[in-house]
Design an enzyme around this catalytic site. Structure first.
Site, PDB file in Angstrom:
ATOM      1  N   TYR A  70       0.824  -1.215   0.000  1.00 28.05           N
ATOM      2  CA  TYR A  70       0.000   0.000   0.000  1.00 28.05           C
ATOM      3  C   TYR A  70       0.851   1.256   0.000  1.00 28.05           C
ATOM      4  O   TYR A  70       0.670   2.171  -0.804  1.00 28.05           O
ATOM      5  CB  TYR A  70      -0.965  -0.006   1.195  1.00 28.05           C
ATOM      6  CG  TYR A  70      -2.087  -0.957   0.960  1.00 28.05           C
ATOM      7  CD1 TYR A  70      -3.242  -0.562   0.312  1.00 28.05           C
ATOM      8  CD2 TYR A  70      -1.962  -2.290   1.335  1.00 28.05           C
ATOM      9  CE1 TYR A  70      -4.267  -1.458   0.046  1.00 28.05           C
ATOM     10  CE2 TYR A  70      -2.976  -3.196   1.085  1.00 28.05           C
ATOM     11  CZ  TYR A  70      -4.118  -2.771   0.435  1.00 28.05           C
ATOM     12  OH  TYR A  70      -5.116  -3.653   0.163  1.00 28.05           O
ATOM     13  N   VAL A  71       1.819   1.304   0.907  1.00 26.93           N
ATOM     14  CA  VAL A  71       2.629   2.521   1.038  1.00 26.93           C
ATOM     15  C   VAL A  71       3.532   2.687  -0.185  1.00 26.93           C
ATOM     16  O   VAL A  71       3.570   3.752  -0.816  1.00 26.93           O
ATOM     17  CB  VAL A  71       3.468   2.468   2.338  1.00 26.93           C
ATOM     18  CG1 VAL A  71       4.477   3.600   2.379  1.00 26.93           C
ATOM     19  CG2 VAL A  71       2.547   2.538   3.549  1.00 26.93           C
ATOM     20  N   LYS A  82       3.575  -8.692  -8.176  1.00 28.75           N
ATOM     21  CA  LYS A  82       3.377  -7.236  -8.069  1.00 28.75           C
ATOM     22  C   LYS A  82       4.200  -6.503  -9.136  1.00 28.75           C
ATOM     23  O   LYS A  82       3.735  -5.545  -9.757  1.00 28.75           O
ATOM     24  CB  LYS A  82       3.788  -6.742  -6.675  1.00 28.75           C
ATOM     25  CG  LYS A  82       2.791  -7.154  -5.611  1.00 28.75           C
ATOM     26  CD  LYS A  82       3.072  -6.513  -4.277  1.00 28.75           C
ATOM     27  CE  LYS A  82       2.042  -7.001  -3.270  1.00 28.75           C
ATOM     28  NZ  LYS A  82       2.230  -6.490  -1.939  1.00 28.75           N
ATOM     29  N   THR A 131       6.859   1.503   9.463  1.00 32.60           N
ATOM     30  CA  THR A 131       6.725   1.806  10.894  1.00 32.60           C
ATOM     31  C   THR A 131       7.720   0.924  11.653  1.00 32.60           C
ATOM     32  O   THR A 131       7.738  -0.290  11.476  1.00 32.60           O
ATOM     33  CB  THR A 131       5.279   1.527  11.333  1.00 32.60           C
ATOM     34  OG1 THR A 131       4.419   2.370  10.559  1.00 32.60           O
ATOM     35  CG2 THR A 131       5.085   1.807  12.817  1.00 32.60           C
ATOM     36  N   HIS A 142      -5.042   7.478  17.629  1.00 33.14           N
ATOM     37  CA  HIS A 142      -6.218   7.227  16.780  1.00 33.14           C
ATOM     38  C   HIS A 142      -7.031   6.057  17.349  1.00 33.14           C
ATOM     39  O   HIS A 142      -8.260   6.119  17.422  1.00 33.14           O
ATOM     40  CB  HIS A 142      -5.779   6.930  15.340  1.00 33.14           C
ATOM     41  CG  HIS A 142      -5.004   8.050  14.721  1.00 33.14           C
ATOM     42  ND1 HIS A 142      -4.254   7.924  13.586  1.00 33.14           N
ATOM     43  CD2 HIS A 142      -4.847   9.341  15.116  1.00 33.14           C
ATOM     44  CE1 HIS A 142      -3.678   9.068  13.299  1.00 33.14           C
ATOM     45  NE2 HIS A 142      -4.022   9.949  14.217  1.00 33.14           N
ATOM     46  N   TYR A 178      -4.593  19.599  27.558  1.00 33.77           N
ATOM     47  CA  TYR A 178      -4.403  18.344  28.316  1.00 33.77           C
ATOM     48  C   TYR A 178      -3.482  17.330  27.621  1.00 33.77           C
ATOM     49  O   TYR A 178      -3.387  16.198  28.075  1.00 33.77           O
ATOM     50  CB  TYR A 178      -5.744  17.633  28.608  1.00 33.77           C
ATOM     51  CG  TYR A 178      -6.721  18.487  29.369  1.00 33.77           C
ATOM     52  CD1 TYR A 178      -6.399  18.972  30.637  1.00 33.77           C
ATOM     53  CD2 TYR A 178      -7.954  18.813  28.825  1.00 33.77           C
ATOM     54  CE1 TYR A 178      -7.294  19.756  31.341  1.00 33.77           C
ATOM     55  CE2 TYR A 178      -8.854  19.603  29.524  1.00 33.77           C
ATOM     56  CZ  TYR A 178      -8.514  20.073  30.784  1.00 33.77           C
ATOM     57  OH  TYR A 178      -9.403  20.846  31.470  1.00 33.77           O
ATOM     58  N   GLY A 198      -5.939  15.431  39.126  1.00 34.63           N
ATOM     59  CA  GLY A 198      -6.623  15.329  40.414  1.00 34.63           C
ATOM     60  C   GLY A 198      -7.705  16.369  40.456  1.00 34.63           C
ATOM     61  O   GLY A 198      -8.287  16.713  39.434  1.00 34.63           O
ATOM     62  N   CYS A 238     -13.086  17.247  40.348  1.00 32.63           N
ATOM     63  CA  CYS A 238     -14.007  16.789  39.295  1.00 32.63           C
ATOM     64  C   CYS A 238     -13.580  15.506  38.600  1.00 32.63           C
ATOM     65  O   CYS A 238     -14.334  14.530  38.583  1.00 32.63           O
ATOM     66  CB  CYS A 238     -14.181  17.892  38.255  1.00 32.63           C
ATOM     67  SG  CYS A 238     -14.996  19.340  38.920  1.00 32.63           S
ATOM     68  N   LYS A 259      -3.732  22.146  41.164  1.00 30.76           N
ATOM     69  CA  LYS A 259      -3.071  22.855  40.064  1.00 30.76           C
ATOM     70  C   LYS A 259      -2.743  24.274  40.522  1.00 30.76           C
ATOM     71  O   LYS A 259      -3.268  24.739  41.542  1.00 30.76           O
ATOM     72  CB  LYS A 259      -3.895  22.866  38.780  1.00 30.76           C
ATOM     73  CG  LYS A 259      -5.203  23.636  38.851  1.00 30.76           C
ATOM     74  CD  LYS A 259      -5.889  23.600  37.476  1.00 30.76           C
ATOM     75  CE  LYS A 259      -7.270  24.231  37.567  1.00 30.76           C
ATOM     76  NZ  LYS A 259      -8.046  24.115  36.351  1.00 30.76           N
TER      77      LYS A 259
HETATM   78  N1  LIG Z   1      -0.928   0.285   4.998  1.00 29.26           N
HETATM   79  C1  LIG Z   1      -1.013   1.485   5.544  1.00 29.26           C
HETATM   80  O1  LIG Z   1      -2.024   2.160   5.497  1.00 29.26           O
HETATM   81  C2  LIG Z   1       0.187   2.075   6.242  1.00 29.26           C
HETATM   82  C3  LIG Z   1       0.183   3.420   6.606  1.00 29.26           C
HETATM   83  C4  LIG Z   1       1.303   3.964   7.226  1.00 29.26           C
HETATM   84  C5  LIG Z   1       2.401   3.162   7.487  1.00 29.26           C
HETATM   85  N2  LIG Z   1       2.388   1.852   7.130  1.00 29.26           N
HETATM   86  C6  LIG Z   1       3.593   1.060   7.386  1.00 29.26           C
HETATM   87  O2  LIG Z   1       4.306   0.975   6.164  1.00 29.26           O
HETATM   88  C7  LIG Z   1       4.911  -0.306   6.034  1.00 29.26           C
HETATM   89  C8  LIG Z   1       4.415  -0.986   4.778  1.00 29.26           C
HETATM   90  O3  LIG Z   1       3.033  -1.198   4.900  1.00 29.26           O
HETATM   91  P1  LIG Z   1       2.164  -1.778   3.696  1.00 29.26           P
HETATM   92  O4  LIG Z   1       0.765  -1.838   4.165  1.00 29.26           O
HETATM   93  O5  LIG Z   1       2.481  -1.029   2.446  1.00 29.26           O
HETATM   94  O6  LIG Z   1       2.782  -3.271   3.611  1.00 29.26           O
HETATM   95  P2  LIG Z   1       2.428  -4.429   2.601  1.00 29.26           P
HETATM   96  O7  LIG Z   1       2.474  -5.693   3.346  1.00 29.26           O
HETATM   97  O8  LIG Z   1       1.177  -4.080   1.819  1.00 29.26           O
HETATM   98  O9  LIG Z   1       3.634  -4.384   1.555  1.00 29.26           O
HETATM   99  C9  LIG Z   1       4.958  -4.674   1.900  1.00 29.26           C
HETATM  100  C10 LIG Z   1       5.680  -5.106   0.639  1.00 29.26           C
HETATM  101  O10 LIG Z   1       7.046  -5.307   0.937  1.00 29.26           O
HETATM  102  C11 LIG Z   1       7.505  -6.364   0.104  1.00 29.26           C
HETATM  103  N3  LIG Z   1       8.782  -6.843   0.592  1.00 29.26           N
HETATM  104  C12 LIG Z   1       9.062  -7.660   1.634  1.00 29.26           C
HETATM  105  N4  LIG Z   1      10.385  -7.884   1.722  1.00 29.26           N
HETATM  106  C13 LIG Z   1      10.977  -7.166   0.736  1.00 29.26           C
HETATM  107  C14 LIG Z   1      12.317  -6.974   0.320  1.00 29.26           C
HETATM  108  N5  LIG Z   1      13.329  -7.535   0.953  1.00 29.26           N
HETATM  109  N6  LIG Z   1      12.537  -6.175  -0.733  1.00 29.26           N
HETATM  110  C15 LIG Z   1      11.539  -5.585  -1.387  1.00 29.26           C
HETATM  111  N7  LIG Z   1      10.229  -5.742  -1.035  1.00 29.26           N
HETATM  112  C16 LIG Z   1       9.969  -6.521   0.003  1.00 29.26           C
HETATM  113  C17 LIG Z   1       6.353  -7.366   0.175  1.00 29.26           C
HETATM  114  O11 LIG Z   1       6.424  -8.323  -0.866  1.00 29.26           O
HETATM  115  C18 LIG Z   1       5.171  -6.429   0.057  1.00 29.26           C
HETATM  116  O12 LIG Z   1       4.768  -6.231  -1.285  1.00 29.26           O
HETATM  117  C19 LIG Z   1       4.587  -1.055   7.329  1.00 29.26           C
HETATM  118  O13 LIG Z   1       5.632  -0.859   8.236  1.00 29.26           O
HETATM  119  C20 LIG Z   1       3.333  -0.372   7.821  1.00 29.26           C
HETATM  120  O14 LIG Z   1       3.196  -0.482   9.224  1.00 29.26           O
HETATM  121  C21 LIG Z   1       1.320   1.287   6.508  1.00 29.26           C
END
Ligand SMILES: NC(=O)c1ccc[n+]([C@@H]2O[C@H](COP(=O)([O-])OP(=O)(O)OC[C@H]3O[C@@H](n4cnc5c(N)ncnc54)[C@H](O)[C@@H]3O)[C@@H](O)[C@H]2O)c1
Length: 438
Positions: free
Chosen positions: A10-11, A35, A124, A217, A257, A265, A268, A324
């Site tokens: 996704y990212v 992919k 992350t 969140h 806050y 404390g 309230c 406070k």
């Molecule tokens: N999905 C979200 O909405 C979102 C938002 C913010 C942050 N993140 C963080 O971003 C990171 C990626 O999330 P995602 O949802 O895109 O993950 P995902 O699982 O959809 O994709 C990860 C990709 O990495 C590839 N991969 C694994 N090992 C690899 C390597 N050695 N070389 C190249 N590619 C490799 C996998 O085949 C996969 O396509 C995570 O740490 C996630 O916590 C995700």
């Protein structure tokens, strides 16, 4: 700019498409050939609004190339965004297998690269991972030095699945955790045009911000849902309640806050939380998050007690007693509880609070002090200098700047100041600060 993206989930896939749309030359890398095949045909590997059209367009533009060869991508780019998955392991820890392997591969590939490369980890990662684990791997495998031969930073990703292209274009902010101006310079070239603030901070703070945002969140969703379950039990419309709660942008939807300090404390919050829990029990509604609030507040108080005891000093001066600054209300003041505990531990205590004069306390306020620390009257001094002079440790529990200024004249150089309310960030008293949470 020549950008390589590792991990096309996704990212990574959304970043690849958006960066290519902005005119960058992007090389995408993944271990999943399926992919890579889809992208090379102009198709999206993730289901996201707008990605079908965008991927077709950017691949046709010639700005996108994909490969499974990490070394080739590294050599063909100036900056790499690392977006591989970091899922949960069975025990709840972060499974870093992919990012560790990738870092080893990239470190080895760097041996053949003559020009400095910039790495931005976007996955992350638990705080400390980049500096303590990944940079050493890159250095070990490449035989090169970070900060001289190559640069590493952490840039948390804030996009959300389902609206990721929109979120990419309108992030809440851009945060770059780095020790090098070079990283900030390179990432400004890529992300500096986005309509948001660009913050440069330490690597660990950037790693932590990502967790803090996601946890916040999750907390907000849970708060709304617990409130809704209680509303259901009471026959109240939860949407109306939460809608009105959100209309308060002074205290509710604001930074009010949200600054670390001492336990809460007063007359309230604790009593109303207790009443909420009782009500929930009567209605058979479980509210585990609400139930945890008072427990957590108690842990925070215990943390302060441990800080004081940790100094191994016997003579303690409490500066502030009310719950406070600017009030004489002692009811459920965490400073009163702190005093109670320290007296119980046999420490010798003196107290100063500019607003608290025992002789003038009345009503519930007086009853509270008589019940909780009846002998506190003998410990209160109206002379700040006398409390300072007779104490080895001062515990600062008020942020009233007049008192803090008065302290400047009487604190001894090196005297221990346990700063419960972050007075230290606004002043420079000659003492040795120990923060409650740092
Ligand atoms: N999905 C979200 O909405 C979102 C938002 C913010 C942050 N993140 C963080 O971003 C990171 C990626 O999330 P995602 O949802 O895109 O993950 P995902 O699982 O959809 O994709 C990860 C990709 O990495 C590839 N991969 C694994 N090992 C690899 C390597 N050695 N070389 C190249 N590619 C490799 C996998 O085949 C996969 O396509 C995570 O740490 C996630 O916590 C995700």
């Amino acid at each position: 700019m020549n950008v390589s993206i590792f991990g096309l989930g996704y990212v990574g896939a959304v970043s690849l498409a958006c960066l290519a749309r902005e005119g960058h030359k992007v090389i995408g890398v993944d271990v999943d050939n399926g992919k890579l095949g889809l992208i090379s045909e102009g198709k999206t590997p993730v289901v996201e609004e707008g990605m079908v059209e965008l991927m077709a367009m950017v691949v046709a533009s010639g700005n996108v190339r994909v490969t499974s060869n990490a070394g080739e991508a590294l050599m063909g780019s100036d900056v790499s965004l690392l977006c591989v998955g970091t899922p949960s392991a069975a025990n709840g820890s972060q499974d870093q297998t992919a990012v560790l392997r990738l870092s080893e591969q990239l470190g080895r590939a760097m041996r053949d690269k003559a020009t400095p490369h910039t790495f931005a980890y976007r996955s992350t990662l638990v705080p400390g991972t980049v500096e303590d684990v990944l940079v050493p791997i890159l250095e070990r495998e490449s035989g090169k030095k970070e900060g001289r031969d190559f640069y590493v930073c952490f840039q948390p990703e804030f996009l959300r699945e389902g609206s990721s292209i929109r979120d990419y274009d309108h992030p809440p902010f851009t945060i770059v955790g780095t020790n090098h101006d070079e990283c900030a310079r390179v990432l400004r070239q890529i992300f500096g045009h986005l309509p948001c603030d660009f913050h440069v901070t330490s690597v660990r703070a950037a790693e932590m911000v990502k967790y803090c945002c996601n946890n916040f969140h999750a907390l907000k969703i849970t708060f709304a849902n617990e409130t809704a379950r209680l509303c259901e039990g009471l026959g109240v419309d939860p949407f109306e309640v939460m809608e009105l709660v959100c209309r308060d942008t002074q205290l509710n939807i604001s930074n009010a806050y949200l600054k670390p300090g001492f336990a809460f404390g007063g007359s309230c919050l604790p009593k109303d939380l207790r009443a909420t829990m009782y009500l929930a029990k009567q209605k058979d509604v479980e509210l585990p998050m609400h139930a945890g609030i008072l427990a957590s507040n108690r842990v925070h108080l215990e943390h302060a007690i441990a800080k004081v005891l940790g100094t191994s000093k016997r003579r303690v001066g409490l500066i502030g007693l009310a719950f406070k600054s600017g009030t004489d209300d002692l009811r459920e003041s965490p400073m009163v509880y702190l005093a109670e505990h320290l007296i119980g531990k046999g420490l010798s205590l003196l107290v100063y609070d500019p607003e608290v004069h025992l002789s003038s306390l009345i009503g519930a306020n007086r009853r509270f002090i008589e019940t909780h620390v009846p002998h506190i009257g003998g410990l209160i001094r109206s002379d700040l200098a006398a409390v300072v002079a007779e104490s080895d440790v001062l515990v600062l529990g008020l942020s009233d700047m007049k008192t803090v200024e008065a302290l400047r004249g009487c604190v001894r150089p090196g005297q221990i100041l346990i700063d419960l309310v972050n007075v230290g960030e606004r002043t420079a008293l000659p003492g040795r600060y120990i923060g409650l949470t740092w």
